[in-house]
Design a protein around this motif. Structure first.
Motif, PDB file in Angstrom:
ATOM      1  N   PRO A 177      39.096   5.418  49.306  1.00 60.29           N
ATOM      2  CA  PRO A 177      37.772   5.941  49.656  1.00 60.29           C
ATOM      3  C   PRO A 177      37.798   7.183  50.539  1.00 60.29           C
ATOM      4  O   PRO A 177      36.793   7.886  50.608  1.00 60.29           O
ATOM      5  N   SER A 178      38.919   7.475  51.204  1.00 65.55           N
ATOM      6  CA  SER A 178      38.917   8.750  51.929  1.00 65.55           C
ATOM      7  C   SER A 178      40.261   9.438  51.764  1.00 65.55           C
ATOM      8  O   SER A 178      41.262   8.815  51.432  1.00 65.55           O
ATOM      9  N   PHE A 179      40.227  10.755  51.995  1.00 67.68           N
ATOM     10  CA  PHE A 179      41.430  11.567  51.838  1.00 67.68           C
ATOM     11  C   PHE A 179      42.017  11.894  53.195  1.00 67.68           C
ATOM     12  O   PHE A 179      41.302  11.978  54.190  1.00 67.68           O
ATOM     13  N   ASP A 180      43.324  12.149  53.191  1.00 72.12           N
ATOM     14  CA  ASP A 180      44.019  12.573  54.401  1.00 72.12           C
ATOM     15  C   ASP A 180      44.035  14.111  54.427  1.00 72.12           C
ATOM     16  O   ASP A 180      44.569  14.725  53.506  1.00 72.12           O
ATOM     17  N   PRO A 181      43.426  14.739  55.453  1.00 72.83           N
ATOM     18  CA  PRO A 181      43.422  16.208  55.492  1.00 72.83           C
ATOM     19  C   PRO A 181      44.844  16.787  55.457  1.00 72.83           C
ATOM     20  O   PRO A 181      45.041  17.933  55.063  1.00 72.83           O
ATOM     21  N   GLY A 182      45.827  15.971  55.839  1.00 68.84           N
ATOM     22  CA  GLY A 182      47.221  16.417  55.775  1.00 68.84           C
ATOM     23  C   GLY A 182      47.732  16.533  54.347  1.00 68.84           C
ATOM     24  O   GLY A 182      48.799  17.100  54.114  1.00 68.84           O
ATOM     25  N   GLN A 183      46.982  16.003  53.364  1.00 64.36           N
ATOM     26  CA  GLN A 183      47.419  16.098  51.969  1.00 64.36           C
ATOM     27  C   GLN A 183      46.557  17.065  51.162  1.00 64.36           C
ATOM     28  O   GLN A 183      46.619  17.091  49.948  1.00 64.36           O
ATOM     29  N   MET A 184      45.707  17.825  51.879  1.00 59.55           N
ATOM     30  CA  MET A 184      44.818  18.745  51.170  1.00 59.55           C
ATOM     31  C   MET A 184      44.971  20.151  51.718  1.00 59.55           C
ATOM     32  O   MET A 184      45.298  20.346  52.890  1.00 59.55           O
ATOM     33  N   ALA A 185      44.669  21.116  50.879  1.00 54.37           N
ATOM     34  CA  ALA A 185      44.596  22.505  51.321  1.00 54.37           C
ATOM     35  C   ALA A 185      43.297  23.081  50.785  1.00 54.37           C
ATOM     36  O   ALA A 185      42.748  22.578  49.803  1.00 54.37           O
ATOM     37  N   VAL A 186      42.816  24.118  51.450  1.00 56.42           N
ATOM     38  CA  VAL A 186      41.644  24.814  50.912  1.00 56.42           C
ATOM     39  C   VAL A 186      42.018  26.282  50.707  1.00 56.42           C
ATOM     40  O   VAL A 186      42.715  26.871  51.525  1.00 56.42           O
ATOM     41  N   GLY A 187      41.563  26.813  49.587  1.00 53.60           N
ATOM     42  CA  GLY A 187      41.818  28.214  49.286  1.00 53.60           C
ATOM     43  C   GLY A 187      40.520  28.990  49.294  1.00 53.60           C
ATOM     44  O   GLY A 187      39.483  28.478  48.865  1.00 53.60           O
ATOM     45  N   VAL A 188      40.566  30.218  49.824  1.00 53.58           N
ATOM     46  CA  VAL A 188      39.410  31.117  49.733  1.00 53.58           C
ATOM     47  C   VAL A 188      39.894  32.400  49.067  1.00 53.58           C
ATOM     48  O   VAL A 188      41.042  32.797  49.239  1.00 53.58           O
ATOM     49  N   LYS A 189      38.997  33.016  48.330  1.00 52.14           N
ATOM     50  CA  LYS A 189      39.430  34.173  47.553  1.00 52.14           C
ATOM     51  C   LYS A 189      38.340  35.221  47.470  1.00 52.14           C
ATOM     52  O   LYS A 189      37.161  34.892  47.378  1.00 52.14           O
ATOM     53  N   ALA A 190      38.764  36.474  47.547  1.00 47.77           N
ATOM     54  CA  ALA A 190      37.853  37.591  47.331  1.00 47.77           C
ATOM     55  C   ALA A 190      38.256  38.239  46.016  1.00 47.77           C
ATOM     56  O   ALA A 190      39.439  38.544  45.816  1.00 47.77           O
ATOM     57  N   LEU A 191      37.304  38.411  45.131  1.00 49.30           N
ATOM     58  CA  LEU A 191      37.571  39.131  43.891  1.00 49.30           C
ATOM     59  C   LEU A 191      37.132  40.570  44.101  1.00 49.30           C
ATOM     60  O   LEU A 191      35.979  40.822  44.448  1.00 49.30           O
ATOM     61  N   ILE A 192      38.068  41.490  43.946  1.00 52.08           N
ATOM     62  CA  ILE A 192      37.813  42.882  44.301  1.00 52.08           C
ATOM     63  C   ILE A 192      37.997  43.773  43.080  1.00 52.08           C
ATOM     64  O   ILE A 192      39.061  43.798  42.465  1.00 52.08           O
ATOM     65  N   ASP A 193      36.954  44.499  42.737  1.00 54.57           N
ATOM     66  CA  ASP A 193      36.950  45.447  41.628  1.00 54.57           C
ATOM     67  C   ASP A 193      37.890  46.599  41.887  1.00 54.57           C
ATOM     68  O   ASP A 193      37.863  47.162  42.983  1.00 54.57           O
ATOM     69  N   LEU A 194      38.686  46.981  40.926  1.00 58.02           N
ATOM     70  CA  LEU A 194      39.509  48.185  41.088  1.00 58.02           C
ATOM     71  C   LEU A 194      39.826  48.685  39.683  1.00 58.02           C
ATOM     72  O   LEU A 194      40.182  47.902  38.808  1.00 58.02           O
ATOM     73  N   GLU A 195      39.704  50.007  39.471  1.00 59.34           N
ATOM     74  CA  GLU A 195      39.932  50.551  38.128  1.00 59.34           C
ATOM     75  C   GLU A 195      41.331  50.226  37.639  1.00 59.34           C
ATOM     76  O   GLU A 195      42.282  50.281  38.407  1.00 59.34           O
ATOM     77  N   SER A 196      41.448  49.978  36.338  1.00 57.80           N
ATOM     78  CA  SER A 196      42.740  49.545  35.817  1.00 57.80           C
ATOM     79  C   SER A 196      43.816  50.624  35.991  1.00 57.80           C
ATOM     80  O   SER A 196      44.969  50.310  36.277  1.00 57.80           O
ATOM     81  N   ASP A 197      43.442  51.901  35.856  1.00 59.33           N
ATOM     82  CA  ASP A 197      44.444  52.960  36.039  1.00 59.33           C
ATOM     83  C   ASP A 197      44.994  52.953  37.453  1.00 59.33           C
ATOM     84  O   ASP A 197      46.179  53.183  37.693  1.00 59.33           O
ATOM     85  N   LEU A 198      44.095  52.690  38.385  1.00 61.18           N
ATOM     86  CA  LEU A 198      44.483  52.669  39.789  1.00 61.18           C
ATOM     87  C   LEU A 198      45.423  51.496  40.054  1.00 61.18           C
ATOM     88  O   LEU A 198      46.406  51.611  40.793  1.00 61.18           O
ATOM     89  N   ILE A 199      45.126  50.369  39.436  1.00 63.89           N
ATOM     90  CA  ILE A 199      45.994  49.188  39.585  1.00 63.89           C
ATOM     91  C   ILE A 199      47.384  49.506  39.026  1.00 63.89           C
ATOM     92  O   ILE A 199      48.403  49.245  39.660  1.00 63.89           O
ATOM     93  N   ASP A 200      47.419  50.116  37.838  1.00 61.98           N
ATOM     94  CA  ASP A 200      48.708  50.469  37.213  1.00 61.98           C
ATOM     95  C   ASP A 200      49.530  51.350  38.144  1.00 61.98           C
ATOM     96  O   ASP A 200      50.708  51.113  38.372  1.00 61.98           O
ATOM     97  N   GLU A 201      48.874  52.364  38.667  1.00 60.55           N
ATOM     98  CA  GLU A 201      49.567  53.326  39.512  1.00 60.55           C
ATOM     99  C   GLU A 201      50.049  52.695  40.812  1.00 60.55           C
ATOM    100  O   GLU A 201      51.184  52.828  41.216  1.00 60.55           O
ATOM    101  N   ARG A 202      49.127  51.975  41.445  1.00 60.74           N
ATOM    102  CA  ARG A 202      49.393  51.419  42.767  1.00 60.74           C
ATOM    103  C   ARG A 202      50.510  50.384  42.743  1.00 60.74           C
ATOM    104  O   ARG A 202      51.305  50.289  43.660  1.00 60.74           O
ATOM    105  N   PHE A 203      50.549  49.588  41.684  1.00 64.08           N
ATOM    106  CA  PHE A 203      51.524  48.497  41.660  1.00 64.08           C
ATOM    107  C   PHE A 203      52.667  48.745  40.684  1.00 64.08           C
ATOM    108  O   PHE A 203      53.492  47.860  40.449  1.00 64.08           O
TER     109      PHE A 203
END
Ligand SMILES: Cc1cc2nc3c(=O)[nH]c(=O)nc-3n(C[C@H](O)[C@H](O)[C@H](O)COP(=O)(O)OP(=O)(O)OC[C@H]3O[C@@H](n4cnc5c(N)ncnc54)[C@H](O)[C@@H]3O)c2cc1C
Ligand code: SF4
Ligand code: SF4
Lengths: 432, 92
Positions: A177-203
């Motif tokens: 009936p309950s979870f152990d916070p020691g067995q859980m994680a939480v993820g947060v995420k930002a989705l960020i727009d970036l032109e594909s050419d810029l991504i190619d170049e940058r990475f």
């Protein structure tokens, strides 16, 4: 109005849709019930879909048909402290040739597509339907009800694929009936727009090549890590925190995410991008020891609902395990229909199928890894050690340099302590 | 990036009927109040002067964190929103 099916699947995530697809292909009349207004609307994740042997078997042309972003050719790890960072990357030729090792995807697109494939195979998709009660008679699950809708959905077998908190498994008495916070994680995420050419170049990418980078030492002392993945024309950037550690820290996920995005090296990677969406979700991190009862009379539990997630290596493996367990739950339900036996014993074949698959084998071999990740030194002292060592190695001050092993020992003594270093090395070796 | 803005980019179809109902009386006695810092959507606010907890379900991302973090079972209801309501991700 009540309706009867041969099977009901709760949740149209990767586990549920894989189960429904498997059963529909075998000719079963199956209902796939999803609370979102479409499958995937409620779902977020970091961003890398790993190889899916289960679905590749069902559709040989899976990778041509699925809605994918970029295939990962370059993987990196960054050790970070304050405004310094040390990077390692691997780019392998084999990562750039099919079968590709992993892809970035968007869940609202991917999950929707997979559920539609289940519908094409004959499954009935019911959206905007939040499963409420689990109907039982004499301890045998017989169906479910839907919040705010009259009547019930009935079936001799229900697959609980409703994700990490699985209220379906709870109501069927299969999870604690309950979870152990020691067995859980939480993820947060930002989705960020970036032109594909810029991504190619940058990475340093061409065509639809992608980059996946993990970070340690970027969570201000909270146990956790960060990630940055390239989509076709956007970046997925986020942090994952162990819940017990976050809770005790008094720090907030969004302040830490903001600080991460402003860290000078990360800021350069996201420069010029515009925030598109912010999202958060839990990850069942406890591994093998967290797995609930996997089946009961008339019910099977798959995916995150069964804590079948391997969050302990450098990859976060969830979708692949969810999909594989969904397929196996589907196969177990098919077998139960053939034998006309939906008792606990009749469905126990699910456990045997899982035990034989890589899902359980991997979770067993990484059984000790969750404990190792509770060692605070991984998140503070080690990234500091690596960064300060590299900084000293590269710094030129016109004085004679100490040799590498001396430098290492000195830094290790300062940052970690030699005894701790030996102990951590030993436990890492045992865990892996 | 401006933190206050981060919350404005996610879409919701808000249900008037809350999916999470808190018995704020329990929170007065709570010694950790881990929900206030752990919730990724700032849904929990503790006012130390008035010794009062406020919970707003509007911006809830349905992540599940508070359900796990609160070990006093302060919820008289914790479920997901009715079908079709709540957070609506577009591309995450
Ligand atoms: C921050 C983060 C990063 C991650 N990164 C990765 C990664 O890079 N690679 C990877 O492979 N995995 C990753 N994962 C893990 C992965 O997302 C999960 O393991 C996977 O989504 C589990 O699939 P599932 O089908 O079991 O559950 P879910 O994807 O959670 O699907 C459950 C479905 O059930 C529905 N549902 C829930 N309750 C009800 C109800 N009562 N009635 C009707 N429908 C209901 C939900 O709306 C949802 O559609 C990550 C997870 C997080 C949180
Ligand atoms: S952790 Fe639970 S009891 Fe404590 S303040 Fe938060 S909701 Fe209330
Ligand atoms: S489910 Fe997540 S976003 Fe919603 S109130 Fe709880 S912690 Fe906050």
């Amino acid at each position: 109005m009540s309706r009867s099916f041969q099977a009901i699947v709760v949740g149209a995530g990767p586990a549920g849709s894989s189960a429904a697809l498997t059963m529909a292909r075998a000719g079963l009349d199956v209902a796939l019930v999803e609370r979102g207004s479409f499958p995937g609307e409620k779902n977020m994740f970091g961003g890398v879909l790993h190889r899916l042997p289960s679905l590749e078997k069902i559709f040989p042309d899976f990778w041509e048909r699925a809605p994918l972003e970029r295939h990962i050719v370059k993987k990196g790890v960054t050790f970070m402290t304050g405004d310094s960072s040390f990077n390692t990357t691997i780019e392998a030729g084999s990562f750039d040739r099919p079968p590709f090792n992993g892809y970035t995807i968007f869940r609202p697109r991917f999950d929707r597509w997979l559920a539609e494939e289940a519908v094409k195979a004959g499954a009935t998709l019911i959206t905007r339907a939040s499963v409420d009660e689990v109907l039982q008679s004499d301890g045998q699950v017989t169906g479910v009800t839907i919040l705010d809708r009259k009547g019930a959905l009935k079936a001799p077998v229900v697959v609980a694929a409703d994700g990490v908190l699985s209220f379906t498994a709870l109501k069927a008495g299969l999870r604690r009936p309950s979870f152990d916070p020691g067995q859980m994680a939480v993820g947060v995420k930002a989705l960020i727009d970036l032109e594909s050419d810029l991504i190619d170049e940058r990475f340093g990418l061409v065509r639809e090549q992608g980059f996946a980078n993990e970070f340690v030492g970027c969570t201000a002392g909270v146990r956790g890590g960060g990630f940055l993945y390239t989509n076709y024309d956007s970046l997925s950037v986020g942090l994952v925190f162990h819940l017990a550690s976050l809770k005790g820290s008094g720090k907030t996920p969004y302040d830490l995410l903001n600080a991460f995005l402003e860290q000078p090296q990360v800021a350069k990677m996201v420069r010029g991008g515009r925030l598109q969406e912010y999202s958060a979700h839990l990850i069942p991190e406890g591994g093998y020891d967290m797995i609930p009862e996997l089946y009961g009379a008339g019910i099977l539990v798959a995916g995150d609902a069964a804590a079948l997630c391997n969050a302990t290596g450098l990859n976060l493996e969830g979708i692949n395990l969810a999909s594989q367990s969904g397929v196996l739950a589907g196969e177990a339900a098919i077998a139960a229909h053939k034998a006309r036996d939906f008792s606990r014993k009749g469905l126990s074949i699910y456990k045997s199928l899982l035990d034989e698959s890589y899902v359980m084998k991997d979770l067993k071999s990484y059984r000790r890894a969750p404990q190792m990740l509770h060692n605070n030194r991984i998140y503070n002292e080690y990234p500091e050690l690596v960064c300060s060592l590299m900084e000293q190695l590269y710094r030129i001050e016109g004085t004679p340099k100490e040799n590498l092993s001396k430098l290492f020992l000195k830094a290790a003594r300062d940052k970690v302590g030699l005894k701790n270093l030996a102990a951590d090395g030993f436990s890492a070796w045992r865990a892996l | 990036m401006n933190i206050d803005e981060i919350f404005d980019f996610t879409s919701f179809n808000i249900d008037r009927e809350p999916h999470i109902v808190l018995d704020a009386g329990v929170c007065v006695e709570c010694d950790s109040r881990g929900c206030t810092n752990s919730c990724p959507a700032r849904c929990y606010t503790w006012n130390e002067e008035e010794r009062k907890m406020t919970f707003v379900h509007d911006g809830c991302l349905e992540c599940g964190t508070c359900y796990v973090v609160c070990q006093r079972k302060a919820f008289t209801r914790w479920r997901y929103p009715r079908g079709g309501f709540g957070v609506a991700y577009r591309m995450t």
